[in-house]
Scaffold this motif. Structure first.
Motif, PDB file in Angstrom:
ATOM      1  N   THR A  98       0.831  -1.203   0.000  1.00 11.80           N
ATOM      2  CA  THR A  98       0.000   0.000   0.000  1.00 11.80           C
ATOM      3  C   THR A  98       0.865   1.252   0.000  1.00 11.80           C
ATOM      4  OG1 THR A  98      -1.646  -1.224   1.285  1.00 11.80           O
ATOM      5  CG2 THR A  98      -1.933   1.158   1.133  1.00 11.80           C
ATOM      6  N   LEU A  99       1.968   1.220   0.750  1.00 10.20           N
ATOM      7  CA  LEU A  99       2.888   2.362   0.759  1.00 10.20           C
ATOM      8  C   LEU A  99       3.466   2.590  -0.633  1.00 10.20           C
ATOM      9  CD1 LEU A  99       4.534   4.560   2.192  1.00 10.20           C
ATOM     10  CD2 LEU A  99       6.236   2.809   2.752  1.00 10.20           C
ATOM     11  N   GLU A 100       3.846   1.520  -1.309  1.00  6.94           N
ATOM     12  CA  GLU A 100       4.405   1.649  -2.664  1.00  6.94           C
ATOM     13  C   GLU A 100       3.381   2.259  -3.619  1.00  6.94           C
ATOM     14  OE1 GLU A 100       7.614  -2.058  -2.560  1.00  6.94           O
ATOM     15  OE2 GLU A 100       5.674  -2.298  -3.565  1.00  6.94           O
ATOM     16  N   GLU A 101       2.121   1.867  -3.473  1.00  9.14           N
ATOM     17  CA  GLU A 101       1.070   2.457  -4.312  1.00  9.14           C
ATOM     18  C   GLU A 101       0.916   3.946  -4.027  1.00  9.14           C
ATOM     19  OE1 GLU A 101      -2.704   0.509  -4.421  1.00  9.14           O
ATOM     20  OE2 GLU A 101      -1.826  -1.488  -4.307  1.00  9.14           O
ATOM     21  N   ALA A 102       0.959   4.317  -2.749  1.00  9.61           N
ATOM     22  CA  ALA A 102       0.819   5.721  -2.366  1.00  9.61           C
ATOM     23  C   ALA A 102       2.003   6.541  -2.869  1.00  9.61           C
ATOM     24  CB  ALA A 102       0.695   5.845  -0.845  1.00  9.61           C
ATOM     25  N   VAL A 103       3.211   5.973  -2.775  1.00  8.63           N
ATOM     26  CA  VAL A 103       4.406   6.663  -3.279  1.00  8.63           C
ATOM     27  C   VAL A 103       4.300   6.840  -4.790  1.00  8.63           C
ATOM     28  CG1 VAL A 103       6.890   6.437  -3.648  1.00  8.63           C
ATOM     29  CG2 VAL A 103       5.925   5.922  -1.413  1.00  8.63           C
ATOM     30  N   ASN A 104       3.795   5.833  -5.465  1.00 10.18           N
ATOM     31  CA  ASN A 104       3.611   5.922  -6.913  1.00 10.18           C
ATOM     32  C   ASN A 104       2.663   7.061  -7.275  1.00 10.18           C
ATOM     33  OD1 ASN A 104       4.314   5.008  -9.432  1.00 10.18           O
ATOM     34  ND2 ASN A 104       2.747   3.427  -9.518  1.00 10.18           N
ATOM     35  N   ALA A 105       1.571   7.188  -6.510  1.00 14.44           N
ATOM     36  CA  ALA A 105       0.621   8.279  -6.744  1.00 14.44           C
ATOM     37  C   ALA A 105       1.270   9.627  -6.456  1.00 14.44           C
ATOM     38  CB  ALA A 105      -0.612   8.083  -5.861  1.00 14.44           C
ATOM     39  N   LEU A 106       2.088   9.672  -5.411  1.00 15.36           N
ATOM     40  CA  LEU A 106       2.817  10.904  -5.081  1.00 15.36           C
ATOM     41  C   LEU A 106       3.738  11.302  -6.225  1.00 15.36           C
ATOM     42  CD1 LEU A 106       3.808  13.002  -2.820  1.00 15.36           C
ATOM     43  CD2 LEU A 106       5.632  11.341  -2.420  1.00 15.36           C
ATOM     44  N   LEU A 107       4.499  10.339  -6.740  1.00 11.22           N
ATOM     45  CA  LEU A 107       5.431  10.626  -7.832  1.00 11.22           C
ATOM     46  C   LEU A 107       4.702  11.089  -9.080  1.00 11.22           C
ATOM     47  CD1 LEU A 107       8.000   7.691  -7.533  1.00 11.22           C
ATOM     48  CD2 LEU A 107       8.207  10.030  -6.687  1.00 11.22           C
ATOM     49  N   SER A 108       3.526  10.534  -9.310  1.00  7.40           N
ATOM     50  CA  SER A 108       2.740  10.932 -10.471  1.00  7.40           C
ATOM     51  C   SER A 108       2.361  12.406 -10.381  1.00  7.40           C
ATOM     52  CB  SER A 108       1.480  10.066 -10.567  1.00  7.40           C
ATOM     53  OG  SER A 108       0.716  10.442 -11.689  1.00  7.40           O
ATOM     54  N   MET A 109       1.943  12.838  -9.188  1.00  4.63           N
ATOM     55  CA  MET A 109       1.583  14.250  -9.010  1.00  4.63           C
ATOM     56  C   MET A 109       2.825  15.135  -9.090  1.00  4.63           C
ATOM     57  SD  MET A 109      -0.457  16.176  -5.898  1.00  4.63           S
ATOM     58  CE  MET A 109      -2.049  15.539  -6.409  1.00  4.63           C
ATOM     59  N   ARG A 110       3.924  14.682  -8.482  1.00  8.22           N
ATOM     60  CA  ARG A 110       5.162  15.465  -8.521  1.00  8.22           C
ATOM     61  C   ARG A 110       5.677  15.596  -9.959  1.00  8.22           C
ATOM     62  NH1 ARG A 110       8.502  15.204  -3.290  1.00  8.22           N
ATOM     63  NH2 ARG A 110      10.329  14.904  -4.633  1.00  8.22           N
ATOM     64  N   SER A 111       5.463  14.534 -10.740  1.00  6.50           N
ATOM     65  CA  SER A 111       5.874  14.565 -12.142  1.00  6.50           C
ATOM     66  C   SER A 111       5.036  15.561 -12.935  1.00  6.50           C
ATOM     67  CB  SER A 111       5.746  13.169 -12.746  1.00  6.50           C
ATOM     68  OG  SER A 111       6.001  13.195 -14.124  1.00  6.50           O
ATOM     69  N   SER A 112       3.725  15.558 -12.674  1.00  4.05           N
ATOM     70  CA  SER A 112       2.828  16.487 -13.361  1.00  4.05           C
ATOM     71  C   SER A 112       3.186  17.934 -13.022  1.00  4.05           C
ATOM     72  CB  SER A 112       1.375  16.195 -12.953  1.00  4.05           C
ATOM     73  OG  SER A 112       0.491  17.099 -13.570  1.00  4.05           O
ATOM     74  N   GLU A 113       3.461  18.178 -11.733  1.00  4.41           N
ATOM     75  CA  GLU A 113       3.893  19.515 -11.319  1.00  4.41           C
ATOM     76  C   GLU A 113       5.224  19.860 -11.975  1.00  4.41           C
ATOM     77  OE1 GLU A 113       2.566  21.804  -9.270  1.00  4.41           O
ATOM     78  OE2 GLU A 113       0.738  20.695  -8.781  1.00  4.41           O
ATOM     79  N   GLY A 114       6.096  18.848 -12.099  1.00  2.00           N
ATOM     80  CA  GLY A 114       7.399  19.066 -12.716  1.00  2.00           C
ATOM     81  C   GLY A 114       7.278  19.481 -14.175  1.00  2.00           C
ATOM     82  N   LEU A 115       6.309  18.920 -14.888  1.00  2.00           N
ATOM     83  CA  LEU A 115       6.087  19.292 -16.279  1.00  2.00           C
ATOM     84  C   LEU A 115       5.735  20.767 -16.396  1.00  2.00           C
ATOM     85  CD1 LEU A 115       5.658  18.677 -19.261  1.00  2.00           C
ATOM     86  CD2 LEU A 115       3.339  17.914 -18.717  1.00  2.00           C
ATOM     87  N   THR A 116       4.857  21.227 -15.506  1.00  2.00           N
ATOM     88  CA  THR A 116       4.466  22.638 -15.519  1.00  2.00           C
ATOM     89  C   THR A 116       5.663  23.540 -15.217  1.00  2.00           C
ATOM     90  OG1 THR A 116       2.242  22.055 -14.756  1.00  2.00           O
ATOM     91  CG2 THR A 116       2.913  24.341 -14.482  1.00  2.00           C
ATOM     92  N   LEU A 117       6.456  23.147 -14.210  1.00  2.00           N
ATOM     93  CA  LEU A 117       7.651  23.918 -13.866  1.00  2.00           C
ATOM     94  C   LEU A 117       8.628  23.946 -15.039  1.00  2.00           C
ATOM     95  CD1 LEU A 117       8.378  22.650 -10.226  1.00  2.00           C
ATOM     96  CD2 LEU A 117       7.526  24.903 -10.876  1.00  2.00           C
ATOM     97  N   ASN A 118       8.801  22.806 -15.678  1.00  2.00           N
ATOM     98  CA  ASN A 118       9.730  22.684 -16.794  1.00  2.00           C
ATOM     99  C   ASN A 118       9.367  23.652 -17.919  1.00  2.00           C
ATOM    100  OD1 ASN A 118      11.809  21.715 -18.344  1.00  2.00           O
ATOM    101  ND2 ASN A 118      10.872  19.752 -18.791  1.00  2.00           N
ATOM    102  N   GLU A 119       8.103  23.650 -18.290  1.00  2.00           N
ATOM    103  CA  GLU A 119       7.646  24.518 -19.379  1.00  2.00           C
ATOM    104  C   GLU A 119       7.803  25.984 -19.019  1.00  2.00           C
ATOM    105  OE1 GLU A 119       3.659  23.228 -19.935  1.00  2.00           O
ATOM    106  OE2 GLU A 119       4.203  21.520 -21.212  1.00  2.00           O
ATOM    107  N   ASP A 120       7.455  26.326 -17.785  1.00  2.00           N
ATOM    108  CA  ASP A 120       7.530  27.723 -17.358  1.00  2.00           C
ATOM    109  C   ASP A 120       8.978  28.208 -17.320  1.00  2.00           C
ATOM    110  OD1 ASP A 120       6.081  30.103 -16.196  1.00  2.00           O
ATOM    111  OD2 ASP A 120       7.479  29.691 -14.565  1.00  2.00           O
ATOM    112  N   ILE A 121       9.875  27.387 -16.764  1.00  2.00           N
ATOM    113  CA  ILE A 121      11.281  27.787 -16.670  1.00  2.00           C
ATOM    114  C   ILE A 121      11.908  27.917 -18.059  1.00  2.00           C
ATOM    115  CG2 ILE A 121      13.569  27.032 -15.922  1.00  2.00           C
ATOM    116  CD1 ILE A 121      12.254  25.847 -13.434  1.00  2.00           C
ATOM    117  N   HIS A 122      11.615  26.985 -18.961  1.00  2.00           N
ATOM    118  CA  HIS A 122      12.161  27.076 -20.317  1.00  2.00           C
ATOM    119  C   HIS A 122      11.690  28.354 -21.011  1.00  2.00           C
ATOM    120  CE1 HIS A 122      13.504  22.777 -20.386  1.00  2.00           C
ATOM    121  NE2 HIS A 122      14.394  23.308 -21.195  1.00  2.00           N
ATOM    122  N   SER A 123      10.446  28.715 -20.789  1.00  2.00           N
ATOM    123  CA  SER A 123       9.924  29.940 -21.379  1.00  2.00           C
ATOM    124  C   SER A 123      10.693  31.159 -20.872  1.00  2.00           C
ATOM    125  CB  SER A 123       8.432  30.084 -21.035  1.00  2.00           C
ATOM    126  OG  SER A 123       7.929  31.324 -21.490  1.00  2.00           O
TER     127      SER A 123
END
Length: 302
Positions: free
Chosen positions: A146-171
């Motif tokens: 269950t912890l591994e599933e929760a960490v996976n969900a956490l990483l998914s959100m952190r990755s999505s946030e990372g995409l937004t940060l990536n695009e903004d910083i490159h701009s």
């Protein structure tokens, strides 16, 4: 355990995220919630039943293998009837003694034997209810999964946030590059301005025709060299290139980017202190504003 795959090619990860997972294991409902925020280092804390303290090192390792930076809070709840089920226990040896003595008492005093199960069950020291607690071993694998599933969900959100940060910083980096090139193109104007100023001063004192032309050009060259920002421009270009390169690498990159932000600020401060050109000074102000915005974004990158 290797870093959990999240099915994404995003290279940078935000430090902000949330994940939740729940499963049932041996009659126990296991729920894990995990959240993370930005932090200079990796820091994880657990809030869970005391019976799970022996698992803390194992659980921390799972989180640390996947989250390299940030303040992480993990909440683990165990619920269900199996957690606190009741069991009826009997002290058979004591009951044997009861019955033996009661039989002897009946024979000795010629008493009627009217023993019944309903009477025996009232003997609290013989029959008693005991609360059964589920052992950690029974739910350990369920908690880990269950912890591994929760960490996976956490990483998914952190990755999505990372995409937004990536695009903004490159701009913002692209905007900075354009302004830096504009500043670079103004360096000749600075030299011409020095020459015009010197000639104007000499003309004011009627000394222009008396001073050797070579002397004038030498003085202009000295002033231009003193105010030269070519090295700073070169380093800024290099920092921008490094920034782009680091953004395309995997792993914890936040500290590297934070260092580059400081270096870009240093170069811009130097350009600002050297420049006497109004337009260059204005571009430096704009660039420092962009760098500050990037710095704020970098603070949330793992």
């Amino acid at each position: 355990m290797d870093r959990i795959a999240i099915g994404s090619d995003i290279m940078i990860m935000s430090m902000t995220g949330y994940g939740r997972a729940s499963t049932e294991c041996n009659g126990v409902q296991v729920t894990v919630e995990i959240k993370s925020v930005n932090h200079r280092y990796f820091d994880v804390s657990f809030r869970m039943p005391k019976s799970l303290l022996q698992m803390e090192a194992t659980l921390k390792k799972i989180v640390q293998q996947n989250v390299h930076r940030g303040k992480v809070d993990v909440y683990i709840q165990l619920e269900g009837s199996a957690m606190n089920s009741n069991e009826l226990h009997a002290d058979w040896e004591l009951l044997d003694q009861y019955i033996t003595l009661l039989k002897k008492a009946g024979e000795r005093y010629e008493l009627k034997n009217d023993l019944s199960i309903s009477q025996l069950i009232k003997l609290e020291d013989v029959f008693h209810v005991q609360q059964r607690e589920t052992t950690v071993d029974e739910v350990e694998m369920g908690i880990i999964g269950t912890l591994e599933e929760a960490v996976n969900a956490l990483l998914s959100m952190r990755s999505s946030e990372g995409l937004t940060l990536n695009e903004d910083i490159h701009s913002k980096l692209n905007e900075m590059k354009e302004k830096i090139e504009l500043i670079s193109g103004m360096t000749n104007d600075v030299t011409k301005a020095f020459e015009a100023r010197i000639r104007h001063k000499l003309a004011e004192f009627n000394e222009l025709e008396k001073v050797d032309e070579g002397r004038v050009l030498t003085e202009v060259a000295l002033l231009a060299d003193k105010a030269s920002i070519d090295e700073e421009i070169t380093r800024l270009r290099s920092h921008l290139t490094q920034f782009h390169d680091i953004l395309t690498t995997d792993g914890a990159i936040g500290r590297k980017l934070d260092f580059l932000v400081q270096e870009m600020n240093r170069e811009l401060n130097t350009i600002g202190s050297k420049s006497t050109h109004h337009s260059i000074s204005q571009y430096v102000v704009d660039l420092k504003s962009e760098v500050e915005k990037i710095r704020e974004q970098v603070q949330n990158i793992e």
